[in-house]
Structures are given as structure tokens and as C-alpha cells.
Design a protein around this motif. Structure first.
Motif, PDB file in Angstrom:
ATOM      1  N   LEU A 136      -6.571  11.862  51.353  1.00 23.51           N
ATOM      2  CA  LEU A 136      -5.061  12.349  51.499  1.00 23.51           C
ATOM      3  C   LEU A 136      -4.251  11.329  50.562  1.00 23.51           C
ATOM      4  O   LEU A 136      -3.318  11.826  49.934  1.00 23.51           O
ATOM      5  CB  LEU A 136      -4.614  11.850  53.056  1.00 23.51           C
ATOM      6  N   VAL A 137      -4.745   9.910  50.490  1.00 22.40           N
ATOM      7  CA  VAL A 137      -4.009   8.934  49.707  1.00 22.40           C
ATOM      8  C   VAL A 137      -4.529   9.155  48.308  1.00 22.40           C
ATOM      9  O   VAL A 137      -3.546   9.234  47.519  1.00 22.40           O
ATOM     10  CB  VAL A 137      -4.479   7.459  50.081  1.00 22.40           C
ATOM     11  N   ALA A 138      -5.497   9.471  47.854  1.00 22.00           N
ATOM     12  CA  ALA A 138      -5.690   9.811  46.688  1.00 22.00           C
ATOM     13  C   ALA A 138      -5.276  10.998  46.000  1.00 22.00           C
ATOM     14  O   ALA A 138      -4.867  11.358  45.044  1.00 22.00           O
ATOM     15  CB  ALA A 138      -7.372   9.667  46.402  1.00 22.00           C
ATOM     16  N   GLY A 139      -5.466  12.171  46.930  1.00 25.99           N
ATOM     17  CA  GLY A 139      -4.938  13.493  46.271  1.00 25.99           C
ATOM     18  C   GLY A 139      -3.181  13.508  46.321  1.00 25.99           C
ATOM     19  O   GLY A 139      -2.807  14.184  45.367  1.00 25.99           O
ATOM     20  N   GLY A 140      -2.873  12.910  47.108  1.00 18.80           N
ATOM     21  CA  GLY A 140      -1.345  12.703  47.212  1.00 18.80           C
ATOM     22  C   GLY A 140      -0.786  11.896  45.926  1.00 18.80           C
ATOM     23  O   GLY A 140       0.035  12.521  45.050  1.00 18.80           O
ATOM     24  N   SER A 141      -1.458  10.942  45.642  1.00 19.35           N
ATOM     25  CA  SER A 141      -0.975   9.927  44.331  1.00 19.35           C
ATOM     26  C   SER A 141      -1.585  11.066  43.165  1.00 19.35           C
ATOM     27  O   SER A 141      -0.618  10.871  42.093  1.00 19.35           O
ATOM     28  CB  SER A 141      -1.990   8.739  44.421  1.00 19.35           C
ATOM     29  N   ALA A 142      -2.607  11.581  43.225  1.00 20.99           N
ATOM     30  CA  ALA A 142      -3.003  12.405  42.018  1.00 20.99           C
ATOM     31  C   ALA A 142      -2.156  13.465  41.426  1.00 20.99           C
ATOM     32  O   ALA A 142      -1.814  13.761  40.664  1.00 20.99           O
ATOM     33  CB  ALA A 142      -4.391  12.899  42.112  1.00 20.99           C
ATOM     34  N   SER A 143      -1.683  14.258  42.789  1.00 19.64           N
ATOM     35  CA  SER A 143      -0.813  15.367  42.792  1.00 19.64           C
ATOM     36  C   SER A 143       0.578  14.837  41.981  1.00 19.64           C
ATOM     37  O   SER A 143       1.055  15.346  41.308  1.00 19.64           O
ATOM     38  CB  SER A 143      -0.618  15.916  44.115  1.00 19.64           C
ATOM     39  N   LEU A 144       0.982  13.543  42.582  1.00 23.10           N
ATOM     40  CA  LEU A 144       2.463  13.064  42.128  1.00 23.10           C
ATOM     41  C   LEU A 144       2.238  12.963  40.656  1.00 23.10           C
ATOM     42  O   LEU A 144       3.261  13.114  39.761  1.00 23.10           O
ATOM     43  CB  LEU A 144       2.631  11.556  42.817  1.00 23.10           C
ATOM     44  N   VAL A 145       1.223  12.176  40.085  1.00 26.09           N
ATOM     45  CA  VAL A 145       1.017  12.021  38.660  1.00 26.09           C
ATOM     46  C   VAL A 145       0.693  13.243  37.893  1.00 26.09           C
ATOM     47  O   VAL A 145       1.586  13.425  37.106  1.00 26.09           O
ATOM     48  CB  VAL A 145      -0.217  11.148  38.351  1.00 26.09           C
ATOM     49  N   ALA A 146       0.213  14.237  38.362  1.00 25.84           N
ATOM     50  CA  ALA A 146      -0.120  15.431  37.757  1.00 25.84           C
ATOM     51  C   ALA A 146       1.330  16.368  37.551  1.00 25.84           C
ATOM     52  O   ALA A 146       1.472  16.826  36.703  1.00 25.84           O
ATOM     53  CB  ALA A 146      -1.034  16.358  38.573  1.00 25.84           C
ATOM     54  N   GLN A 147       2.066  16.353  38.910  1.00 24.09           N
ATOM     55  CA  GLN A 147       3.155  17.050  38.663  1.00 24.09           C
ATOM     56  C   GLN A 147       4.270  16.760  37.740  1.00 24.09           C
ATOM     57  O   GLN A 147       5.072  17.174  37.174  1.00 24.09           O
ATOM     58  CB  GLN A 147       3.732  17.285  40.299  1.00 24.09           C
ATOM     59  N   THR A 148       4.183  15.412  37.748  1.00 28.16           N
ATOM     60  CA  THR A 148       5.396  14.644  36.710  1.00 28.16           C
ATOM     61  C   THR A 148       4.909  14.935  35.382  1.00 28.16           C
ATOM     62  O   THR A 148       5.854  15.248  34.714  1.00 28.16           O
ATOM     63  CB  THR A 148       5.021  12.920  36.934  1.00 28.16           C
ATOM     64  N   ILE A 149       3.711  15.119  35.094  1.00 34.85           N
ATOM     65  CA  ILE A 149       3.589  15.789  33.777  1.00 34.85           C
ATOM     66  C   ILE A 149       3.491  17.288  33.550  1.00 34.85           C
ATOM     67  O   ILE A 149       4.041  17.732  32.507  1.00 34.85           O
ATOM     68  CB  ILE A 149       1.834  15.263  33.388  1.00 34.85           C
ATOM     69  N   THR A 150       3.321  18.015  34.629  1.00 31.75           N
ATOM     70  CA  THR A 150       3.303  19.318  34.646  1.00 31.75           C
ATOM     71  C   THR A 150       4.579  20.004  34.700  1.00 31.75           C
ATOM     72  O   THR A 150       4.847  21.039  33.924  1.00 31.75           O
ATOM     73  CB  THR A 150       2.294  20.098  35.700  1.00 31.75           C
ATOM     74  N   VAL A 151       5.680  19.581  35.400  1.00 30.25           N
ATOM     75  CA  VAL A 151       6.876  20.183  35.718  1.00 30.25           C
ATOM     76  C   VAL A 151       7.712  20.565  34.700  1.00 30.25           C
ATOM     77  O   VAL A 151       7.940  21.770  34.272  1.00 30.25           O
ATOM     78  CB  VAL A 151       7.528  19.488  36.632  1.00 30.25           C
ATOM     79  N   PRO A 152       7.724  19.676  33.595  1.00 29.66           N
ATOM     80  CA  PRO A 152       8.477  20.146  32.096  1.00 29.66           C
ATOM     81  C   PRO A 152       7.801  21.381  31.500  1.00 29.66           C
ATOM     82  O   PRO A 152       8.442  22.328  31.026  1.00 29.66           O
ATOM     83  CB  PRO A 152       8.519  18.912  31.233  1.00 29.66           C
ATOM     84  N   ILE A 153       6.620  21.243  31.520  1.00 25.68           N
ATOM     85  CA  ILE A 153       5.917  22.166  30.909  1.00 25.68           C
ATOM     86  C   ILE A 153       5.920  23.755  31.568  1.00 25.68           C
ATOM     87  O   ILE A 153       5.950  24.907  30.891  1.00 25.68           O
ATOM     88  CB  ILE A 153       4.199  21.993  30.877  1.00 25.68           C
ATOM     89  N   ASP A 154       5.941  23.668  32.840  1.00 24.23           N
ATOM     90  CA  ASP A 154       6.259  24.910  33.760  1.00 24.23           C
ATOM     91  C   ASP A 154       7.511  25.548  33.635  1.00 24.23           C
ATOM     92  O   ASP A 154       7.625  26.436  33.679  1.00 24.23           O
ATOM     93  CB  ASP A 154       5.898  24.539  35.367  1.00 24.23           C
ATOM     94  N   VAL A 155       8.435  24.400  33.326  1.00 27.39           N
ATOM     95  CA  VAL A 155       9.893  24.854  33.249  1.00 27.39           C
ATOM     96  C   VAL A 155       9.981  25.734  31.963  1.00 27.39           C
ATOM     97  O   VAL A 155      10.381  26.922  32.056  1.00 27.39           O
ATOM     98  CB  VAL A 155      10.761  23.624  33.327  1.00 27.39           C
ATOM     99  N   ILE A 156       9.347  25.352  31.030  1.00 26.86           N
ATOM    100  CA  ILE A 156       9.457  25.987  29.671  1.00 26.86           C
ATOM    101  C   ILE A 156       8.550  27.453  29.724  1.00 26.86           C
ATOM    102  O   ILE A 156       8.973  28.412  29.355  1.00 26.86           O
ATOM    103  CB  ILE A 156       8.932  25.037  28.674  1.00 26.86           C
TER     104      ILE A 156
END
Length: 341
Positions: A139-159
């Protein structure tokens, strides 16, 4: 007990995979199941082969992600009646390349997958010093990893999502449009991406690239959290109803898609909200929810669900089967002959 795989699947396109730090576990029949640990891997091989595998899966699943995006953004059934109707109309109007609009821009999300893997492993290793409970560590590792990944991914997703809807007759779904020439060429080149970036900055500023960021976190972190327990539940139920000699990997290959489908059903409402925020605008999650309810009722939150499930099934199957091969190919040289894999 099953080998742990971490899987986070988006119809807009991010793929994440990891392994637990255990050398072997026992299944329900007492058989030893060898596990390749994180420290056994040649990281250079692992990342290289992982990117190639991820890119192949992403190319396979991308058309379903594009269809899902258009279904979620359209008003009611103004253009497409459903997943297969959208597929036929897109191919007829835009050809096969139309199913890959924005693919090149979206491929930059491959980097977020590598950050996810690294974050998950490091956080899980650190968390193990405080707790031996696998659920807590995941739970802790998955949540942290998702937070990092989405921070990188969201701008690319928007485009990429704005590029996904630039087909004939569908461009008016979003706030930004390409010139006619850009709509025709906007599949596998970055010129369309540049045009979208300029418009986003002009209208929303840099904050526009993180439109729907909170909604993305509320979609993908729960998606991973739901996937895990259902993955184990389905695998355990299957193991109780098949012969003892049934291959363990086969059970995983069946349990993975079932868990993915379940997680998609649970999180699809927020995924619709996320897509609407990123493509059509809106000031908040609550405003988007109210607008969707007023416009289309509760049914609106199920839009794109079948396309999302369709895109997640091959991804889950390939990950479960392919990840073991990936780890074997990525073994450190000195371990290849020293252990029986």
C-alpha cells in the motif's frame, strides 16, 4: 502464495511492473516457486527490455485507449453509440492511423513507468524495516510510486488526449483544435503536440498541464489498491477448482485480467471525470461531477468502460506471462549459471 506483480493500467497509457524481495514462496500445494529478486537483476538489462516490452503492449492497447477517451468526452451518444461503433466509424473516416492519434506524444509516458518501478522498490525496501506486513508495504510503496508516476504522466496525458480527439468530426469535443493540416497529420508526428502545447500555455498557463491531476491520483491509486486483493482472490479461487498439476502461471494469467476488469469497474467513474477535466475543462472535480449528472445522469459515469476493460485484458495477460521472461533475461551474468530458473 503468489508471486507479486504490481500493475497500474491507463486507457490514456501508463504501464508499471515490479517484483517483491523474496527468494521463494510455497503455493497451496506446497510446491516451491522460485522468485527472481530485485537484487538478482541487471538493472540495465531490466530497464532496456522493460521499455521494449512496455512499448509493445502500449502500441497494442492504444487504440482502445483512444476510443475510450472519445466516448468519455462526447456528449451523450452524439457521435458514437458504443465501443465497436466508434471503432468502425474511426477506421472508416480516418483509417487505421486514426486509432493512433497522439501515440508518439503519449509514448513519453514510458519514462514514468521506469520511475514507478524504482520508487516502488526503494519505498518497499525502506518500509520493510518498519513492517513485515505485505499489504502495508504494498500500500505504502504502491501509493508513493503512483504519486511519482502520475506527476510525470499527467502533462503528457493532457497533451495526448487532446490529440486523440482531433479526428474528422470529433475535434469540437475539446477546447483546443489543430489546423486542418494538423488534423490530417496528427497521428505519428510531434507537430500537433507542439500546437496543443502552445494553446494550453496561452489559455491556462503552465497549470493547464496539470488539469485533472487530483482526479488522476484518485483514479489510479485506488485502481492499484483494488487490483491487488482481487488478483489474489481470483487466483486463490481458481486454484481451489483446478487440478493440482495446473500451471501456476496459467492461473495468474486468468486472475490478472479478472482483477483488472474489477478494478476498472470500480474506478471508471473517476476516470470519466479525469478525462472530462483534462479535455473539456472545468474548475473542479465536483463541478464536473454535477455537470455530468445533469447532462447524462448516472449512466455517464460508465462511459468508455468496455473500451477500458478491453485495453486492460491483453495488458494484464502479457504482463503476467511476459514479466517472468523479462526477469530471466535481466538476470545478472554471475547468477545465470548458478541457480536453476
Amino acid at each position: 502464495m503468489l508471486r507479486r506483480l504490481e500493475l497500474s493500467v491507463r486507457a490514456s497509457g501508463i504501464l508499471h511492473i515490479t517484483s517483491d524481495h523474496v527468494s521463494r514462496v510455497m503455493d497451496a500445494d506446497g510446491r516451491n516457486i522460485r522468485i527472481i529478486e530485485w537484487d538478482d537483476l541487471d538493472k540495465r538489462k531490466f530497464y532496456t527490455f522493460g521499455i521494449l516490452m512496455t512499448m509493445s503492449i502500449r502500441a497494442t492497447a492504444y487504440p482502445a485507449a483512444l476510443i475510450r477517451t472519445r466516448l468519455q468526452v462526447q456528449k451523450g451518444k452524439s457521435m458514437y453509440k458504443g465501443t465497436f461503433d466508434a471503432l468502425l466509424k474511426i477506421v472508416r473516416a480516418e483509417g487505421i492511423p486514426g486509432l493512433y492519434r497522439g501515440f508518439l506524444a503519449n509514448s513519453f509516458t514510458l519514462f514514468s513507468g521506469q520511475f514507478y518501478v524504482t520508487t516502488y522498490e526503494l519505498v518497499r525496501r525502506h518500509a520493510s524495516t518498519y513492517s513485515s506486513n505485505n499489504a502495508v508495504k504494498s500500500l505504502v510503496a504502491g501509493g508513493s510510486a503512483s504519486l511519482v508516476a502520475q506527476t510525470i504522466t499527467v502533462p503528457i496525458d493532457v497533451i495526448s488526449q487532446h490529440l486523440m480527439i482531433q479526428g474528422k468530426g470529433s475535434a469540437e469535443m475539446g477546447r483546443f483544435q489543430l489546423p486542418q493540416k494538423g488534423q490530417e497529420r496528427g497521428c505519428l508526428h510531434l507537430g500537433g503536440a507542439r500546437a496543443i502545447i502552445v494553446q494550453i500555455i496561452k489559455v491556462d498557463g503552465l497549470r493547464g498541464f496539470y488539469r485533472g491531476y487530483i482526479a488522476s491520483l484518485l483514479t489510479y491509486i485506488p485502481n492499484s489498491a483494488v487490483w491487488w486483493p482481487f488478483y489474489h482472490f481470483f487466483a486463490e479461487q481458481l486454484s481451489n477448482h483446478v487440478p493440482a498439476h495446473c500451471p501456476h502461471l496459467l492461473l495468474q494469467a486468468i486472475a490478472g485480467p479478472l482483477a483488472a476488469a474489477t478494478a476498472n469497474v470500480v474506478t471508471n467513474p473517476m476516470d470519466v471525470v479525469r478525462t472530462r477535466l483534462q479535455v473539456k475543462g472545468g474548475s473542479s472535480i465536483l463541478e464536473t461531477v454535477r455537470y455530468l449528472l445533469d447532462e447524462e445522469g448516472a449512466w455517464g459515469f460508465s462511459k468508455g468502460l468496455s473500451a477500458r476493460i478491453i485495453s486492460s485484458i491483453p495488458t494484464a495477460v502479457v504482463i503476467v506471462i511476459g514479466y517472468e521472461t523479462l526477469k530471466k533475461l535481466s538476470l545478472r551474468a554471475e547468477l545465470i549459471d548458478s541457480r536453476c530458473w
